[in-house]
Structure formats: C-alpha cells, structure tokens
Design a protein around this motif. Structure first.
Motif, PDB file in Angstrom:
ATOM      1  N   CYS A 183       0.837  -1.204   0.000  1.00  0.00           N
ATOM      2  CA  CYS A 183       0.000   0.000   0.000  1.00  0.00           C
ATOM      3  C   CYS A 183       0.871   1.253   0.000  1.00  0.00           C
ATOM      4  O   CYS A 183       0.622   2.202  -0.754  1.00  0.00           O
ATOM      5  N   LEU A 184       1.903   1.260   0.823  1.00  0.00           N
ATOM      6  CA  LEU A 184       2.799   2.421   0.886  1.00  0.00           C
ATOM      7  C   LEU A 184       3.580   2.583  -0.408  1.00  0.00           C
ATOM      8  O   LEU A 184       3.813   3.700  -0.872  1.00  0.00           O
ATOM      9  N   GLU A 185       4.006   1.466  -0.999  1.00  0.00           N
ATOM     10  CA  GLU A 185       4.734   1.554  -2.267  1.00  0.00           C
ATOM     11  C   GLU A 185       3.832   2.153  -3.345  1.00  0.00           C
ATOM     12  O   GLU A 185       4.245   3.036  -4.110  1.00  0.00           O
ATOM     13  N   GLN A 186       2.597   1.669  -3.407  1.00  0.00           N
ATOM     14  CA  GLN A 186       1.664   2.188  -4.398  1.00  0.00           C
ATOM     15  C   GLN A 186       1.442   3.681  -4.206  1.00  0.00           C
ATOM     16  O   GLN A 186       1.382   4.450  -5.175  1.00  0.00           O
ATOM     17  N   ALA A 187       1.348   4.118  -2.955  1.00  0.00           N
ATOM     18  CA  ALA A 187       1.137   5.539  -2.680  1.00  0.00           C
ATOM     19  C   ALA A 187       2.310   6.376  -3.178  1.00  0.00           C
ATOM     20  O   ALA A 187       2.118   7.428  -3.807  1.00  0.00           O
ATOM     21  N   ALA A 188       3.533   5.923  -2.899  1.00  0.00           N
ATOM     22  CA  ALA A 188       4.715   6.672  -3.340  1.00  0.00           C
ATOM     23  C   ALA A 188       4.779   6.745  -4.860  1.00  0.00           C
ATOM     24  O   ALA A 188       5.105   7.796  -5.443  1.00  0.00           O
ATOM     25  N   LEU A 189       4.449   5.644  -5.524  1.00  0.00           N
ATOM     26  CA  LEU A 189       4.503   5.624  -6.985  1.00  0.00           C
ATOM     27  C   LEU A 189       3.428   6.516  -7.597  1.00  0.00           C
ATOM     28  O   LEU A 189       3.674   7.202  -8.596  1.00  0.00           O
ATOM     29  N   LEU A 190       2.249   6.508  -7.001  1.00  0.00           N
ATOM     30  CA  LEU A 190       1.175   7.357  -7.529  1.00  0.00           C
ATOM     31  C   LEU A 190       1.508   8.838  -7.379  1.00  0.00           C
ATOM     32  O   LEU A 190       1.206   9.645  -8.267  1.00  0.00           O
ATOM     33  N   GLU A 191       2.138   9.224  -6.265  1.00  0.00           N
ATOM     34  CA  GLU A 191       2.511  10.629  -6.121  1.00  0.00           C
ATOM     35  C   GLU A 191       3.554  11.024  -7.173  1.00  0.00           C
ATOM     36  O   GLU A 191       3.471  12.087  -7.788  1.00  0.00           O
ATOM     37  N   LEU A 192       4.531  10.132  -7.379  1.00  0.00           N
ATOM     38  CA  LEU A 192       5.536  10.411  -8.407  1.00  0.00           C
ATOM     39  C   LEU A 192       4.903  10.483  -9.791  1.00  0.00           C
ATOM     40  O   LEU A 192       5.279  11.325 -10.612  1.00  0.00           O
ATOM     41  N   LEU A 193       3.932   9.592 -10.062  1.00  0.00           N
ATOM     42  CA  LEU A 193       3.262   9.612 -11.362  1.00  0.00           C
ATOM     43  C   LEU A 193       2.516  10.924 -11.566  1.00  0.00           C
ATOM     44  O   LEU A 193       2.569  11.519 -12.652  1.00  0.00           O
TER      45      LEU A 193
END
Length: 583
Positions: free
Chosen positions: A371-381
């Motif tokens: 969940c945390l990884e997905q959050a970091a990637l979505l912010e970068l995207l």
C-alpha cells in the motif's frame, strides 16, 4: 610394560585436554551470556582446538552471528546440529535448527533453506516428544507465513504454550509476532500495543536470551516501517540505544538494518541511516538478490535526497529491474527533467502491483508495505504528468492516491495524497484549493516527524503562493531552506534559495556556508575531530554525553556539507589556521 605406560599417559593427556576444553566451553558460554562476543569467539575457537564438540560449535556459531559473520555462523551451526543428532541430544539439535532457520530466512533471505530447517525442526519436535518446543515451531510458522490471519493464530497458540511452560523468551517473541500480524492485517493500534509490550519487557531484561531483544526490535522496526509509524520507531530506537552500545546493534539482520535505515532516513537522521544501510549492504553481500537490491534502493533514495542523483543511479546498476528500484529511478528521471520516461516506468510498475480490490480484501490484506509503495509511486506519477503539462492525467493519479488514502486509513498515504492533489490543482490554476490540500499534507508530515517531506511540502506551498514581498511565501521558503540545509539536501536547498531570491529576499544558507555557520560548541567539536578523537573521547574531553556529541557531529557534517568524520577531520586540518574554522 612400555606400551601400557604409553597408553595410560595418552589417556591422561586426552583427559586433560577434555577438561581444558570443558573449561574453555564454560568461559565461552559466560562470555555469550554477558554479550562479550569477541571473548566468546576466542574461547570457543580455543575449545575446538582442543576437542571438537557440538557445544563449542553451537556457541561459536552464535558468537559469529553477533559479530556479523553470517556465512561462518551457518557453517558452524550446521556442524553443531549434526553433532547433536549423533550424540543424540534432540533438544539441542532442535535449538540449533531454530538458530539456522533465522540465519537462512532473515540474514540471507533464503526461503527454501529456511523452510527446510522449519520442516526438520517440526519433525524432530514431534518424533522426539519435545512438547516444550512446540511453541517455537508455531512461532516460526507464524514468522514464515505470508497470511496474517494464519500467522496470528499460530502466534496466539505459541503465547499459550509459552505461558504453560514458563518460557519467557518464547512469550515475548510470540507477543511481538502477534503484534506484527495484526499490523499487517490493518489493526495498527492493537498490533502496536503488543509490539510495545514485547519491546518494553525485552529491553527491561525480562528475557533470558539477548536474541529476544533482536527479534522484538526487528518486528517493531519492520512493522513501523510498513505503516509509516516513524515516530514510534524512532522512540524505540532511542530507548534501545543503551542495548545497542553494550551489545552491538540489535538489527544485525540485513532486512532489519534496511528497515532501520529507512526509518532513520524518514526521521531526518541521515548519518545514522547511511550507517545502517551500508551495514545492510555489507552483511547482505551473500544474501538473496532481493534483500541486497532493497538495501541498494534505500541507499540510492538517500543519495537522491542529498542531491547526488548520478550516484543514486550508479548504485542501482544491474538492479534496474528490481521492484524497489522503480520509484528511485523514476525520481532520478524526474530530477533530470525526463518526465515522460519517469511516467512510463511508474505506470508499468503500478500495473504490476495491480489495484487492490478493497471491497473483497482491503489494501492491508495484500500487505501494508505494498500500500505504501503504491502511494509513493502514484505521487511520483502525478508529478511526472504535471511535468509533461498533462494536468488532467496528473489529477487522475492524485485522485487514485486520495482514494487509496481513504481506504487504508494510513496518515502517510493521506499526506502523499494531499500533496499530490495540491500539486495537480496548482498546475490546473486552482491555487486556493491547492493551498488547502498542501496545508493538510504539511500538518500530516509534521505529525509524522518526517522533516524532509515537511520541507518539500513547505517549498511547494511557497512556490504556489509566491509573489514579491509575499510574507507567507517568504516564511515557508525560509523554513524549507532551513530544513533542507539541516539535513544536507543540497539540490532542494538550492531550489529553496533560488525561490527566495526570486522573491527579492537574500537566502541565508546554513548548511553549506562554511564553518562560520557553526555554533561555538560545534567549532570545538570540529577542531577535536581534526585531532582524530572518537565520540567517546570527545564526550570525555567536553564533559558531554555521547548522545550529545553524536548530535553535534551530525550537525557539523550537515552544515558543512560533508559526508563523513574523515572529511570533517580533513576540513578541520585544512582550516586550522584560518578564521573560518576556529571562529
């Protein structure tokens, strides 16, 4: 007659050597109990020089583990297991199997070998009727499981057996494992309470074995890392300082050192983070590629934050396809202005993760870390789409992140979502709404005690509201600059200074302005570093605690933009005759 005399003499020699080996073995065990790892190693090696015994092999294996020599610890541990089976001593053989499971599973990340030892342990306990060790089998099953429900059930059963057989070490480890399982299921408050209880009792000396402190500490650090409980992890790291100084760091496992380094990075202790991550890389050289790659990715993340993008990218040479590398490499592309390339990398990794079916399982059931990884990637995207001039796509990624935050209930995910929405709204020209989301994100990062993310959010706020002589923008930009300078985040500090200049304000630099920015005490510390003094010697010379000295050393390194004590010593020597060094 002569033959009989020689035989009797030989028996006396053998008897003498056996007695000496027994004495050395006892000395080694005492040293192990006291945490004198080098002394224990020397005693066990001397005992093995006299006579090879299972006890000496097992003791040497444990001493080597504490000294960070994992492969040698495994070799001696396996020989000890075989020797115990030959005696036969089923209890000691089972304890050796437990030791080997953890060496393979956590130190090396070798799941297959670890599960082989789990299977052997379970069979030995069952066949030999070793009921008091059944709880350890259940604990290891819980530790090894990817299913938090099953892990929780096994941990509870292990707790019950621990109380029945008065095994305090098992009880504390099982409580800690149950807490970790609850955190993994999304019950962070309940799980955190059990993790706290296990840590408190372990550090207070309620356990019989020092390894119990290691186990509970690793569970605490990894669980906090998974759900972004940076404040809680930092408090326990500080509480364990005395244990770490006396016995060595309790985070000897490669993955625990990696988690520890990540927590220290988030908490703003970048010197400590670098120490832990480099230690993880050293101990993880023989580990599985996945563990080593994760430690590399975390160190690359630190390098990028320090403004050393090229070095961050070089660290990941050969690990570009590793799952934990994607976010860092995408951030490197963003820093270099390659927004489209970053967006492609991030979209591909997000497809691999897949959207969580929250109605069926919930994000935490698939793993809080995911969940945390997905959050970091979505912010970068979202940032990458903004960089390409695609505000609608940026807003779509930010909305996905906001939905993930609502489903997960994780404050860090909420903070990332607020910042992403703020950036996207600003790009679309809706500055009032952008400022509102960014203010909320700022409050979250501040509560989480994450100074780098706090400073980055302040810089965004300042940039969005920027106008010549705007007191709000100036205040936020100054606060951001001070935060970046204190951490040693050179690239972001330069950006904050540039923004202040564009607002008509002279940017006073604290982190890279030379020794003139040091306090009187820091100048004194710098001078003594130039003399080659250790932290202990500095503390004695200045009549300070070692913890205070460590704080001053970190501050000196950050303010001067230096990377190590060696660089500080060289700096002090170069400037020893000048006003800038001595004030």
């Amino acid at each position: 007659m002569r033959t009989a005399w020689r035989g009797a003499f030989g028996l006396r020699i053998v008897s003498f050597m056996a007695a000496e080996a027994d004495e050395l073995l006892a000395v080694g065990r005492d040293a192990l109990a006291a945490g004198r790892w080098a002394d224990a190693r020397a005693s066990f090696e001397a005992a093995l020089g006299q006579q090879e015994t299972a006890g000496a092999l097992a003791g040497l294996s444990e001493a080597l583990w504490w000294l960070g020599e994992t492969e040698a610890a495994i070799r001696h541990g396996e020989r000890a297991y075989a020797a115990f089976r030959r005696r036969p001593d089923h209890v000691q053989a089972a304890l050796a199997a437990i030791h080997l499971y953890f060496l393979y599973r956590i130190s090396l990340g070798n799941t297959a070998a670890a599960r082989g030892w789990l299977g052997r342990l379970a069979r030995l306990v069952d066949d030999s009727g070793l009921a008091p060790l059944t709880g350890w089998v259940l604990l290891i099953r819980a530790h090894d499981s990817d299913d938090p429900d099953a892990a929780g059930d096994w941990a509870r059963q292990a707790c019950e057996l621990a109380r029945r057989y008065a095994d305090t070490d098992l009880e504390l480890c099982a409580l800690s494992q149950l807490g970790a399982s609850l955190v993994q299921r999304g019950q962070a408050a309940e799980g955190g309470d059990l993790l706290d209880e296990a840590m408190a009792a372990s550090l207070a000396g309620e356990c019989q074995r020092l390894n119990t402190v290691v186990y509970t500490a690793c569970n605490m650090i990894s669980s906090c890392s998974q759900v972004a409980e940076v404040g809680r992890a930092t408090q326990w790291i500080r509480a364990a300082d005395e244990f770490s100084r006396r016995y060595g760091s309790p985070h000897l496992y490669t993955h625990c050192r990696t988690y520890h380094g990540s927590v220290l990075f988030a908490a703003g202790d970048w010197t400590g983070a670098e120490t832990e991550l480099k230690a993880a890389l050293r101990t993880g050289q023989s580990a599985e590629r996945a563990l080593y790659g994760e430690a590399l990715a975390r160190l690359a993340e630190l390098r990028l934050a320090q403004g050393r993008a090229e070095e961050a990218e070089r660290l990941l040479d050969g690990f570009e396809g590793h799952v934990t590398s994607t976010g860092v490499l995408a951030a490197v592309r963003l820093a270099g202005g390659e927004s489209a390339a970053a967006a492609r990398m991030l979209a591909r990794r997000l497809r691999e993760i897949g959207e969580q079916d929250t109605e069926r399982t919930g994000p935490y059931r698939a793993g809080a870390a995911a969940c945390l990884e997905q959050a970091a990637l979505l912010e970068l995207l979202s940032e990458a789409e903004t960089g390409q001039g695609r505000p609608e796509e940026a807003a779509a990624a930010a909305q996905r992140l906001a939905a993930l935050a609502e489903m997960s209930g994780c404050e860090l995910v909420a903070a990332r979502g607020g910042r992403a929405l703020g950036r996207a709204l600003a790009a679309a020209g809706d500055h009032p709404a952008a400022l509102e989301h960014l203010e909320r994100a700022l409050a979250c990062f501040a509560r989480l005690e994450m100074p780098f993310e706090t400073a980055r959010t302040r810089l965004l706020l300042a940039g969005i509201s920027a106008g010549k002589d705007d007191p709000y923008a100036i205040a936020e930009a100054r606060a951001a600059l001070a935060g970046f300078d204190a951490l040693g985040a050179a690239r972001d500090a330069d950006a904050a200074a540039g923004l202040l200049r564009s607002l008509g304000v002279r940017a006073a630099r604290g982190g890279h302005g030379g020794a003139g920015t040091l306090t009187n005490r820091e100048r004194e510390v710098l001078r003594l570093l130039g003399e080659g003094l250790s932290n202990r010697e500095l503390a004695e010379r200045l009549f300070l605690t070692r913890k205070t000295v460590e704080h001053h050393v970190r501050s000196v390194l950050a303010k001067l933009g230096l990377r190590s004590r060696a660089e500080a010593a060289a700096y002090a020597v170069r400037h020893s005759g000048g006003e800038s060094a001595t004030g």
